[in-house]
Scaffold this active site. Structure first.
Site, PDB file in Angstrom:
ATOM      1  N   GLU A  47       0.945  -1.154   0.150  1.00 31.15           N
ATOM      2  CA  GLU A  47       0.052   0.024   0.046  1.00 31.15           C
ATOM      3  C   GLU A  47       0.921   1.400  -0.131  1.00 31.15           C
ATOM      4  O   GLU A  47       0.420   2.222  -0.566  1.00 31.15           O
ATOM      5  CB  GLU A  47      -1.137   0.071   1.303  1.00 31.15           C
ATOM      6  CG  GLU A  47      -2.084  -0.831   1.136  1.00 31.15           C
ATOM      7  CD  GLU A  47      -3.020  -1.224  -0.105  1.00 31.15           C
ATOM      8  OE1 GLU A  47      -3.195   0.045  -0.776  1.00 31.15           O
ATOM      9  OE2 GLU A  47      -3.224  -2.128  -0.508  1.00 31.15           O
ATOM     10  N   TYR A 130      -6.333   6.693   3.429  1.00 27.82           N
ATOM     11  CA  TYR A 130      -6.300   5.628   2.792  1.00 27.82           C
ATOM     12  C   TYR A 130      -5.722   4.347   3.099  1.00 27.82           C
ATOM     13  O   TYR A 130      -6.248   3.243   3.318  1.00 27.82           O
ATOM     14  CB  TYR A 130      -5.858   6.015   1.293  1.00 27.82           C
ATOM     15  CG  TYR A 130      -5.490   4.811   0.460  1.00 27.82           C
ATOM     16  CD1 TYR A 130      -6.684   4.159  -0.082  1.00 27.82           C
ATOM     17  CD2 TYR A 130      -4.370   4.139   0.345  1.00 27.82           C
ATOM     18  CE1 TYR A 130      -6.765   2.953  -0.560  1.00 27.82           C
ATOM     19  CE2 TYR A 130      -4.251   3.030  -0.380  1.00 27.82           C
ATOM     20  CZ  TYR A 130      -5.266   2.346  -0.767  1.00 27.82           C
ATOM     21  OH  TYR A 130      -5.180   1.332  -1.524  1.00 27.82           O
ATOM     22  N   ASP A 148      -9.128   6.037  -2.335  1.00 27.71           N
ATOM     23  CA  ASP A 148      -8.116   6.720  -3.196  1.00 27.71           C
ATOM     24  C   ASP A 148      -8.719   7.299  -4.368  1.00 27.71           C
ATOM     25  O   ASP A 148      -9.918   7.421  -4.685  1.00 27.71           O
ATOM     26  CB  ASP A 148      -7.062   5.486  -3.294  1.00 27.71           C
ATOM     27  CG  ASP A 148      -7.681   4.631  -4.347  1.00 27.71           C
ATOM     28  OD1 ASP A 148      -8.883   4.539  -4.617  1.00 27.71           O
ATOM     29  OD2 ASP A 148      -7.007   3.621  -5.163  1.00 27.71           O
TER      30      ASP A 148
END
Length: 369
Positions: A47, A130, A148
């Site tokens: 991520e 996020y 996102d």
DNA sequence: AAGACGGGGCC
DNA sequence: GGCCCAGTCTT
């Protein structure tokens, strides 16, 4: 009208939407290295790498990163030069320094286990709204939104949301929407499916609506305005910075390099000597020699012009003239050290992290020698 | 809220 | 040449 009423005004069959979206994801999802298992450390690294960075770019970096640092423990223990080398070419280098700070925090405060609550995980350096939602949903199966750019684009079309996605507060609108829509039985696939849909079908331009598994839920498609969404106002100006640089060697064939400051652009990366040009009174090579002499006390011999590079960042442009040069007299070791310069051989050169712009300069230099 | 912070792919 | 990308931090 508040966010919730705004949302319910959209009348969408949530159960059908979830099923259409997730079953599509189960059929069509890409085989990606971070989907091998749900190890929170692996999900976390993916991520961070994927922030503002395309999947295809990330894949080779991710695989090498996991070879170098298979566990959170090994990453936490790594030298900074090594983690920057792992990130070399990916950009946004503070990501990897923040990641290590956070990994050390996880080891110290959470016994090495990535926390699984919104409050704890959001405190970690480099983990924003996020990333917190992504880790919580994908690694831990918690029904948290992970909003996102993909999710804002997809949902702006499906729900016909016309707020400016460049505004920070707009993200909250989409988080509220996801909280209403998310499948509590499979938050991981729901969030990933939304992003996968944005990457494969609901693309920024030319969305493939005829292939879309949730076409019948999409209000933008129904009204034929899918290419006009999302709304994004932001304008960004970028300034140009002229630089003069030289790749300088000594009699031993070593290269002179400089470590950038620990904050700001390309923090802690290495580079070839360069100066920002703030006057047009001197030709570039004489300007370089003057700046170099003022800093390190000797005047380098400048041999030839190598290349001129325009390197584009998100907020500025470097315009770099690069020369080849050499030093035939000794530079005071104290001056080198206090200005963060050092001599390295080619082996050491390859072990240190350089910005792509300086890699380009070295490549041009080597091709002309 | 706005700017800093990389690099590459696509139109 | 501009836009966008599995955004976050600082001011």
């Amino acid at each position: 009208m508040n966010d919730l009423e705004f949302f319910y005004a959209k009348k969408i069959n949530i159960a059908e939407f979830q099923n259409d979206l997730i079953s599509w994801f189960e059929r069509e999802q890409r085989d990606l290295p971070w989907r091998k298992n749900k190890d929170p450390y692996r999900v976390w690294v993916s991520e961070i790498m994927l922030q503002q960075t395309r999947v295809d770019t990330v894949i080779p970096f991710y695989n090498r990163f996991m070879e170098w640092f298979p566990t959170l423990e090994e990453f936490a223990d790594a030298e900074e030069e090594r983690i920057l080398k792992a990130w070399e070419g990916l950009g946004y280098y503070s990501r990897v320094r923040n990641l290590q700070t956070a990994a050390r925090e996880v080891r110290a405060a959470y016994n090495g286990e990535v926390p699984d609550t919104p409050e704890e995980i959001a405190k970690l350096k480099g983990v924003g709204p996020y990333t917190a939602g992504a880790i919580l949903s994908i690694a831990y199966g918690k029904p948290e939104p992970a909003v996102d750019g993909n999710v804002m684009r997809v949902l702006s079309r499906i729900l016909l949301i016309k707020e400016d996605i460049a505004k920070p507060k707009t993200r909250k609108v989409f988080e509220a929407a996801v909280r209403e829509l998310i499948d509590h039985d499979n938050p991981s696939f729901f969030n990933q499916a939304l992003m996968e849909l944005g990457a494969l079908i609901c693309k920024p331009s030319n969305p493939a609506c005829l292939l879309c598994p949730v076409q019948q839920h999409c209000q933008a498609f129904e009204e034929g305005v899918q290419t006009e969404l999302p709304i994004k106002i932001k304008v960004k100006k970028s300034r140009t910075i002229p630089l003069v640089s030289a790749i300088i060697t000594n009699e031993k064939g070593e290269y002179l390099i400089h470590k950038r400051p620990s904050e700001g652009l390309l923090a802690n990366l290495w580079e070839f000597p360069n100066f920002e040009i703030h006057t047009s009174l001197l030709p570039k090579r004489e300007f370089f020699q003057a700046e170099f002499k003022a800093l390190l006390g000797v005047i380098p011999v400048i041999q030839q012009h190598i290349t001129k590079i325009d390197h584009v960042f998100s907020h500025l442009v470097w315009n770099v003239d690069t020369f080849a040069g050499m030093i035939d007299t000794e530079i005071d070791g104290r001056k080198l050290a206090e200005n963060h310069y050092k001599w390295v051989n080619t082996v050491e050169l390859e072990e240190l992290a350089f910005p792509v712009s300086h890699q380009k300069m070295l490549k041009a230099y080597l091709e002309q020698r």
